[in-house]
Design a protein around this motif. Structure first.
Motif, PDB file in Angstrom:
ATOM      1  N   UNK A 131     -36.273 -24.773  -6.295  1.00  0.00           N
ATOM      2  CA  UNK A 131     -36.173 -23.376  -5.885  1.00  0.00           C
ATOM      3  C   UNK A 131     -37.431 -22.929  -5.157  1.00  0.00           C
ATOM      4  N   UNK A 132     -38.586 -23.346  -5.655  1.00  0.00           N
ATOM      5  CA  UNK A 132     -39.851 -22.983  -5.004  1.00  0.00           C
ATOM      6  C   UNK A 132     -39.934 -23.558  -3.593  1.00  0.00           C
ATOM      7  N   UNK A 133     -39.515 -24.808  -3.419  1.00  0.00           N
ATOM      8  CA  UNK A 133     -39.533 -25.402  -2.080  1.00  0.00           C
ATOM      9  C   UNK A 133     -38.584 -24.655  -1.146  1.00  0.00           C
ATOM     10  N   UNK A 134     -37.387 -24.331  -1.641  1.00  0.00           N
ATOM     11  CA  UNK A 134     -36.434 -23.613  -0.800  1.00  0.00           C
ATOM     12  C   UNK A 134     -36.966 -22.235  -0.414  1.00  0.00           C
ATOM     13  N   UNK A 135     -37.586 -21.549  -1.361  1.00  0.00           N
ATOM     14  CA  UNK A 135     -38.145 -20.224  -1.073  1.00  0.00           C
ATOM     15  C   UNK A 135     -39.288 -20.330  -0.065  1.00  0.00           C
ATOM     16  N   UNK A 136     -40.104 -21.379  -0.203  1.00  0.00           N
ATOM     17  CA  UNK A 136     -41.197 -21.559   0.744  1.00  0.00           C
ATOM     18  C   UNK A 136     -40.664 -21.812   2.155  1.00  0.00           C
ATOM     19  N   UNK A 137     -39.653 -22.658   2.280  1.00  0.00           N
ATOM     20  CA  UNK A 137     -39.089 -22.926   3.595  1.00  0.00           C
ATOM     21  C   UNK A 137     -38.477 -21.673   4.203  1.00  0.00           C
ATOM     22  N   UNK A 138     -37.807 -20.887   3.370  1.00  0.00           N
ATOM     23  CA  UNK A 138     -37.226 -19.632   3.843  1.00  0.00           C
ATOM     24  C   UNK A 138     -38.322 -18.717   4.392  1.00  0.00           C
ATOM     25  N   UNK A 139     -39.389 -18.548   3.626  1.00  0.00           N
ATOM     26  CA  UNK A 139     -40.462 -17.646   4.057  1.00  0.00           C
ATOM     27  C   UNK A 139     -41.176 -18.191   5.290  1.00  0.00           C
ATOM     28  N   UNK A 140     -41.423 -19.483   5.303  1.00  0.00           N
ATOM     29  CA  UNK A 140     -42.124 -20.106   6.440  1.00  0.00           C
ATOM     30  C   UNK A 140     -41.326 -19.952   7.726  1.00  0.00           C
ATOM     31  N   UNK A 141     -40.031 -20.216   7.644  1.00  0.00           N
ATOM     32  CA  UNK A 141     -39.188 -20.132   8.841  1.00  0.00           C
ATOM     33  C   UNK A 141     -38.932 -18.698   9.274  1.00  0.00           C
ATOM     34  N   UNK A 142     -39.138 -17.754   8.358  1.00  0.00           N
ATOM     35  CA  UNK A 142     -39.032 -16.339   8.710  1.00  0.00           C
ATOM     36  C   UNK A 142     -40.323 -15.815   9.329  1.00  0.00           C
ATOM     37  N   UNK A 143     -41.332 -16.679   9.450  1.00  0.00           N
ATOM     38  CA  UNK A 143     -42.584 -16.288  10.085  1.00  0.00           C
ATOM     39  C   UNK A 143     -43.556 -15.564   9.171  1.00  0.00           C
ATOM     40  N   UNK A 144     -43.355 -15.644   7.851  1.00  0.00           N
ATOM     41  CA  UNK A 144     -44.262 -14.959   6.936  1.00  0.00           C
ATOM     42  C   UNK A 144     -45.605 -15.689   6.857  1.00  0.00           C
TER      43      UNK A 144
END
Length: 482
Positions: free
Chosen positions: A306-319
């Motif tokens: 879950x942490x990896x998925x959340x990180x990828x989501x945030x990273x790809x959203x430009x956060x």
């Protein structure tokens, strides 16, 4: 060259000459012009099967005929309205690569052996493929009953470790060991058998084998996603459910761009619980994360995934780093509730300048290795563990890498690993290991492999916890060696 092959070459030269539209005198002039030193009578006798020539002179003669054949227009071809390109390659190296590509189009992983055989036939060699197991201790033959080869104690293993083509002149038959690569990720080796020992030092053959290895490496990685054959060949033992979950989330073990190489390992690779890593490379930036989810069961694996998925989501959203940390923290808290957390280090590296920015969420301190010594622990950028409810806005830690600096990220499975006397690996043993490895000049993937083995040896080969490590090396743009 054996008598059989010499005879075969004589027949092929005589056959080619019949299509080259050359008299013996014209052939001898061409042959002499490119360095041949046999006389006209010797050449005439040879092409008519009445004499012999040394290997070098035979090859020069063959080259003279082949140049002439290249000049001739194929007969009885209909004209096109404009010049067209060749539909099939003539060069044997291109033929081998095209064979590999075309046959792989609808091939399952189980058919890899047939693909390799077809490409090898085009190069007039015999090729056997060995894949490294996921513990990187043995090279296992693909689709063969042969014995595995030790990574640390064989010439094949040396080729794998050093990422170099090595010749086995005393083998029967003689062979080249060629690293099998997907980009900079090491997948195994190719055993390329030749008929004559002199072929081992042919630069053209070595270049052809390197091209074939690179394309085959890409195909091995791609076909791994289509079925289980490659995974089964590389697994020393079955994975647990948690191990399968974590494995499905991890990126390729090693990747690189012009001036940055990163490699990550989690161990034991069949039964990892909560350690994981991820990275993303672009033209300008490298983004890294290493994390350790609390617990030693399937729940910890779910937290890590879950942490990896959340990180990828945030990273790809430009956060930015703060946004990434907050997204992971909120996602873990929302999905798993009180008591669920993960420690982590998040890093961004500017690939043009070496500027490094990071946040540390309750994780062991990263290290910078320079000129064979640890120059600085990265002890800034502190935030609470992810999932515990981050309310503060901590200052991002910053550092500037110098060319050839190494960045070392790891989990507590390394620092807290203890030997029979209770000595932790995270003290003197880790520092000494990094100093020794930096001096030896191993590339990041080999250093990571050796570090994991050193930690396991320190514990008497009985893992006390998951071991996770990410090593990265940055240098000035356009000078990176892998």
């Amino acid at each position: 060259m054996t008598d059989h092959r010499a005879e075969r070459q004589q027949h092929s030269i005589a056959a080619a000459l019949r299509h080259a539209e050359l008299t013996s005198e014209e052939l001898w002039i061409r042959y002499f012009a490119i360095g041949g030193d046999a006389g006209l009578l010797e050449i005439d006798a040879y092409v008519h099967g009445l004499g012999s020539l040394p290997p070098l002179q035979r090859d020069i003669l063959a080259h003279a005929i082949n140049e002439r054949l290249d000049e001739l227009t194929p007969p009885r071809r209909a004209d096109y309205s404009r010049p067209t390109r060749e539909t099939r390659p003539r060069d044997r190296s291109l033929i081998a690569l095209v064979e590999l590509l075309e046959r792989a189009e609808l091939a399952p992983p189980d058919r890899l052996r047939a693909l390799v055989d077809a490409a090898a036939s085009a190069l007039d060699v015999r090729i056997s493929m060995y894949l490294v197991d996921y513990e990187e201790r043995h090279l296992r033959p693909w689709a063969d009953d042969g014995a595995p080869l030790d990574v640390d104690d064989t010439l094949a293993g040396e080729s794998f470790r050093q990422v170099r083509i090595l010749a086995a002149e005393d083998a029967e038959p003689p062979c080249l060991w060629v690293p099998l690569l997907d980009g900079v990720e090491r997948l195994g080796v190719l055993e390329v058998e030749v008929e004559d020992v002199t072929d081992l030092h042919d630069p053209g053959l070595r270049a052809q084998c390197r091209w074939l290895s690179m394309l085959l490496g890409h195909l091995v990685t791609l076909l791994t996603r289509y079925g289980d054959a490659v995974d089964l060949a590389r697994l020393p033992k079955p994975r647990t459910v948690t191990g399968e979950l974590i494995r499905s989330m991890l990126p390729p073990q090693t990747a690189g761009v012009d001036n940055f190489v990163v490699t990550g390992v989690v161990e034991p690779r069949h039964d990892v619980s909560g350690d994981a890593f991820d990275y993303a490379l672009s033209e300008t930036t490298a983004t890294l994360i290493i994390l350790d989810a609390a617990g030693h069961d399937l729940r910890s694996g779910l937290i890590a995934a879950t942490a990896l998925a959340a990180h990828r989501h945030a990273r790809r959203a430009g956060q930015d780093l703060h946004g990434q940390v907050r997204t992971i923290d909120e996602t873990i808290a929302r999905q798993f509730g009180r008591g669920a957390f993960a420690t982590a280090v998040l890093v961004e590296v500017d690939l043009a300048t070496g500027r490094l920015r990071y946040l540390n969420a309750g994780h062991p301190v990263p290290l910078i290795l320079r000129d064979g010594r640890i120059v600085k622990p990265l002890d800034g950028g502190r935030v609470p563990p992810l999932g515990s409810g981050i309310t503060e806005h901590a200052a991002v830690g910053e550092e500037v890498l110098q060319p050839d600096d190494w960045l070392v990220l790891h989990t507590d499975g390394i620092t807290e690993a203890r030997d029979g006397d209770g000595e932790a690996f995270g003290g003197g043993p880790l520092v000494e290991f990094l100093r020794r490895e930096a001096t030896a000049g191993h590339p990041p993937p080999e250093t990571a492999r050796r570090l994991v083995q050193a930690v396991l040896t320190h514990q008497g080969d009985v893992p006390q916890d998951d071991v996770g490590v990410v090593l990265a090396c940055w240098t000035a743009p356009r000078t990176m060696r892998t």
